[in-house]
Design a protein around this motif. Structure first.
Motif, PDB file in Angstrom:
ATOM      1  N   PRO A   1     -14.749  48.373  79.567  1.00 45.92           N
ATOM      2  CA  PRO A   1     -13.794  48.772  78.524  1.00 45.92           C
ATOM      3  C   PRO A   1     -12.364  48.485  78.989  1.00 45.92           C
ATOM      4  O   PRO A   1     -12.119  48.326  80.182  1.00 45.92           O
ATOM      5  N   ALA A   2     -11.444  48.442  78.046  1.00 44.07           N
ATOM      6  CA  ALA A   2     -10.057  48.108  78.384  1.00 44.07           C
ATOM      7  C   ALA A   2      -9.439  49.154  79.312  1.00 44.07           C
ATOM      8  O   ALA A   2      -9.509  50.360  79.047  1.00 44.07           O
ATOM      9  N   THR A   3      -8.890  48.671  80.416  1.00 45.17           N
ATOM     10  CA  THR A   3      -8.131  49.533  81.330  1.00 45.17           C
ATOM     11  C   THR A   3      -6.887  48.733  81.722  1.00 45.17           C
ATOM     12  O   THR A   3      -6.826  47.516  81.474  1.00 45.17           O
ATOM     13  N   GLU A   4      -5.948  49.390  82.366  1.00 41.40           N
ATOM     14  CA  GLU A   4      -4.759  48.663  82.840  1.00 41.40           C
ATOM     15  C   GLU A   4      -5.185  47.518  83.750  1.00 41.40           C
ATOM     16  O   GLU A   4      -4.661  46.414  83.688  1.00 41.40           O
ATOM     17  N   GLU A   5      -6.183  47.828  84.596  1.00 40.80           N
ATOM     18  CA  GLU A   5      -6.699  46.859  85.559  1.00 40.80           C
ATOM     19  C   GLU A   5      -7.308  45.635  84.847  1.00 40.80           C
ATOM     20  O   GLU A   5      -7.050  44.492  85.222  1.00 40.80           O
ATOM     21  N   SER A   6      -8.122  45.915  83.840  1.00 34.30           N
ATOM     22  CA  SER A   6      -8.799  44.798  83.150  1.00 34.30           C
ATOM     23  C   SER A   6      -7.782  43.900  82.464  1.00 34.30           C
ATOM     24  O   SER A   6      -7.931  42.679  82.434  1.00 34.30           O
ATOM     25  N   VAL A   7      -6.730  44.506  81.942  1.00 35.22           N
ATOM     26  CA  VAL A   7      -5.692  43.705  81.273  1.00 35.22           C
ATOM     27  C   VAL A   7      -4.930  42.895  82.326  1.00 35.22           C
ATOM     28  O   VAL A   7      -4.707  41.691  82.164  1.00 35.22           O
ATOM     29  N   LYS A   8      -4.581  43.577  83.419  1.00 39.64           N
ATOM     30  CA  LYS A   8      -3.825  42.903  84.493  1.00 39.64           C
ATOM     31  C   LYS A   8      -4.619  41.697  85.040  1.00 39.64           C
ATOM     32  O   LYS A   8      -4.074  40.641  85.312  1.00 39.64           O
ATOM     33  N   ASN A   9      -5.932  41.868  85.155  1.00 40.61           N
ATOM     34  CA  ASN A   9      -6.774  40.787  85.694  1.00 40.61           C
ATOM     35  C   ASN A   9      -7.208  39.781  84.639  1.00 40.61           C
ATOM     36  O   ASN A   9      -8.057  38.932  84.889  1.00 40.61           O
ATOM     37  N   LYS A  10      -6.640  39.890  83.463  1.00 40.82           N
ATOM     38  CA  LYS A  10      -6.908  38.958  82.344  1.00 40.82           C
ATOM     39  C   LYS A  10      -8.399  38.845  82.015  1.00 40.82           C
ATOM     40  O   LYS A  10      -8.914  37.767  81.694  1.00 40.82           O
ATOM     41  N   LEU A  11      -9.090  39.970  82.105  1.00 38.70           N
ATOM     42  CA  LEU A  11     -10.527  39.949  81.809  1.00 38.70           C
ATOM     43  C   LEU A  11     -10.809  39.955  80.313  1.00 38.70           C
ATOM     44  O   LEU A  11     -11.965  39.869  79.893  1.00 38.70           O
ATOM     45  N   HIS A  12      -9.748  40.053  79.506  1.00 40.90           N
ATOM     46  CA  HIS A  12      -9.938  40.021  78.049  1.00 40.90           C
ATOM     47  C   HIS A  12      -9.740  38.609  77.506  1.00 40.90           C
ATOM     48  O   HIS A  12      -9.540  38.418  76.317  1.00 40.90           O
ATOM     49  N   THR A  13      -9.757  37.637  78.418  1.00 37.74           N
ATOM     50  CA  THR A  13      -9.569  36.247  77.988  1.00 37.74           C
ATOM     51  C   THR A  13     -10.831  35.434  78.306  1.00 37.74           C
ATOM     52  O   THR A  13     -11.748  35.921  78.967  1.00 37.74           O
ATOM     53  N   ILE A  14     -10.814  34.189  77.837  1.00 38.80           N
ATOM     54  CA  ILE A  14     -11.977  33.306  78.031  1.00 38.80           C
ATOM     55  C   ILE A  14     -12.117  32.932  79.510  1.00 38.80           C
ATOM     56  O   ILE A  14     -11.156  32.472  80.125  1.00 38.80           O
ATOM     57  N   HIS A  15     -13.315  33.134  80.049  1.00 34.38           N
ATOM     58  CA  HIS A  15     -13.631  32.700  81.417  1.00 34.38           C
ATOM     59  C   HIS A  15     -14.727  31.642  81.314  1.00 34.38           C
ATOM     60  O   HIS A  15     -15.754  31.895  80.684  1.00 34.38           O
ATOM     61  N   MET A  16     -14.484  30.493  81.895  1.00 36.99           N
ATOM     62  CA  MET A  16     -15.461  29.414  81.725  1.00 36.99           C
ATOM     63  C   MET A  16     -15.579  28.557  82.977  1.00 36.99           C
ATOM     64  O   MET A  16     -14.579  28.200  83.590  1.00 36.99           O
ATOM     65  N   ASP A  17     -16.822  28.220  83.309  1.00 33.77           N
ATOM     66  CA  ASP A  17     -17.081  27.212  84.336  1.00 33.77           C
ATOM     67  C   ASP A  17     -17.303  25.902  83.570  1.00 33.77           C
ATOM     68  O   ASP A  17     -18.410  25.587  83.128  1.00 33.77           O
ATOM     69  N   GLY A  18     -16.216  25.168  83.381  1.00 32.25           N
ATOM     70  CA  GLY A  18     -16.218  23.984  82.496  1.00 32.25           C
ATOM     71  C   GLY A  18     -17.265  22.946  82.851  1.00 32.25           C
ATOM     72  O   GLY A  18     -17.954  22.420  81.980  1.00 32.25           O
ATOM     73  N   ASN A  19     -17.404  22.671  84.154  1.00 26.93           N
ATOM     74  CA  ASN A  19     -18.356  21.631  84.562  1.00 26.93           C
ATOM     75  C   ASN A  19     -19.787  22.000  84.227  1.00 26.93           C
ATOM     76  O   ASN A  19     -20.563  21.182  83.726  1.00 26.93           O
ATOM     77  N   GLU A  20     -20.143  23.258  84.515  1.00 27.76           N
ATOM     78  CA  GLU A  20     -21.510  23.714  84.235  1.00 27.76           C
ATOM     79  C   GLU A  20     -21.769  23.738  82.726  1.00 27.76           C
ATOM     80  O   GLU A  20     -22.822  23.316  82.247  1.00 27.76           O
TER      81      GLU A  20
END
Ligand code: ACO
Length: 326
Positions: free
Chosen positions: A201-220
């Motif tokens: 869930p949203a916390t200051e930490e999660s926002v700071k670590n940009k965990l609410h954005t797209i994370h992708m391993d492009g090559n895979e």
């Protein structure tokens, strides 16, 4: 099995355009790198106060107008999106409210880039069961809202936009001839938005670590996309009892021009039959195929009897492909 057909299409891309040259000023990238690796030249970006349903409302109005129907004859709305206005209620609810057609069932589906094809399959099932007659199937995103604009490996790839189609039982030989869907949760971590749900869930930490954005391993993702889109398209063609030679237009999910061209080669479809608008839209996830269909429809590129192959792959992983006789 009743055949369902698309009787109207619509789409909406937000006004603001962000070019590769604009991105050059934001991250360490070049127009040349982006064009060569992805085929993208520019993308549309929603404004601060434009949510997914706002784009969806415009697309829905167009589809209803294009179908020449009374909006009150729509029985159900299905909206494929991974960037809903709110986690709840659904984005489809906001579209229903804006259209002013309360009472009918509406819901979102989360199948990432395959969302529109999943939506068509659900609509086919509903119409076949006799539950509903006329369904508004939508797909689209405001991915810009979950993009990490400091991550050059993802921020150059995505765009905003929504597409819509009105479907009903076919009264002739046109319509969806085959649909094939699939998913494999074993690779969920290769493309995701980690936070914002019940896992993180949203916390200051999660926002700071940009965990609410797209994370992708492009090559895979690239490797899986190429193989799986080829297999899905092959399966949809097989189910329809036709081959790549019979296809008039191939509309692959607009994720990366190299993925699209490689998939086309695999199913023996020449390059000139591959519809491409990724240069202007970038990857709009669930919007991609619906937007492409509408663009082709409006340009008069789709003729009665044309065989259209659509094919998508996205986070999950999910995939889907369908053969449509226009
Ligand atoms: N500008 C300049 N250089 C960049 C950029 C950028 N925007 N992004 C990455 N690079 C660098 C990398 O850091 C790397 O540098 P290094 O060699 O010094 O480490 C180099 O370019 C090569 O990076 P790769 O990731 O190997 O480049 P690749 O040719 O694989 O292309 C891309 C990357 C475009 C992301 C590709 O892997 C791809 O399209 N993957 C599929 C992803 C996709 O489409 N996802 C969408 C959702 S799923 C779907 O819709 C199918």
């Amino acid at each position: 099995m009743k055949r369902i057909k698309i009787i109207g299409t619509g789409s909406f891309l937000p006004e603001k355009v962000l070019t590769n040259f604009d991105l050059e000023k934001m991250v360490d990238t070049t127009d040349e790198w982006i064009m060569k690796r992805s085929g993208i030249r520019e993308r549309h970006i929603a404004s601060e106060n434009q949510a997914t349903s706002d784009l969806g409302f415009e697309a829905a109005k167009q589809a209803i107008e294009n179908a020449k129907i009374d909006k009150n004859t729509i029985d159900c709305i299905i909206f494929g999106t991974v960037t809903p206005d709110t986690l709840f209620p659904s984005t489809a609810i906001y579209v229903q409210k804006a259209l002013g057609i309360p009472g009918i069932p509406v819901f979102d589906i989360s199948a990432a880039c395959s969302g529109f094809i999943y939506g068509l399959a659900i609509a086919q099932g509903f119409i076949n069961s006799g539950a509903y007659k006329r369904i508004l199937v939508m797909g689209g995103e405001t991915l810009s809202k979950v993009t990490n604009w400091e991550d050059r490996s993802t921020c150059v790839l995505f765009g905003d936009g929504v597409g819509a189609a009105v479907v009903e039982e076919s009264n002739d030989d046109s319509g969806i001839i085959s649909i094939y869907l699939g998913a494999d949760g074993n690779m969920e971590n290769l493309l995701c938005q980690p936070a914002g749900g019940s896992r993180i869930p949203a916390t200051e930490e999660s926002v700071k670590n940009k965990l609410h954005t797209i994370h992708m391993d492009g090559n895979e993702v690239y490797k899986h996309a190429v193989n799986t889109m080829a297999q899905a398209a092959t399966k949809a063609l097989e189910l329809a009892g036709i081959s790549g030679n019979d296809v008039t237009h191939f509309i692959p999910h607009q994720a990366n021009i190299r993925i699209m061209e490689t998939t086309a080669k695999f199913v023996d479809i020449p390059r000139e039959k591959v519809f491409v608008n990724i240069d202007r839209t970038a990857n709009t996830s669930a919007g991609s195929i619906a937007i492409a269909l509408d663009e082709m429809n409006r340009k008069g590129m789709l003729k009665k009897g044309d065989i259209i192959l659509i094919d998508a792959f996205g986070a999950g992983f999910t995939w889907g492909s369908a053969v449509i006789r226009w």
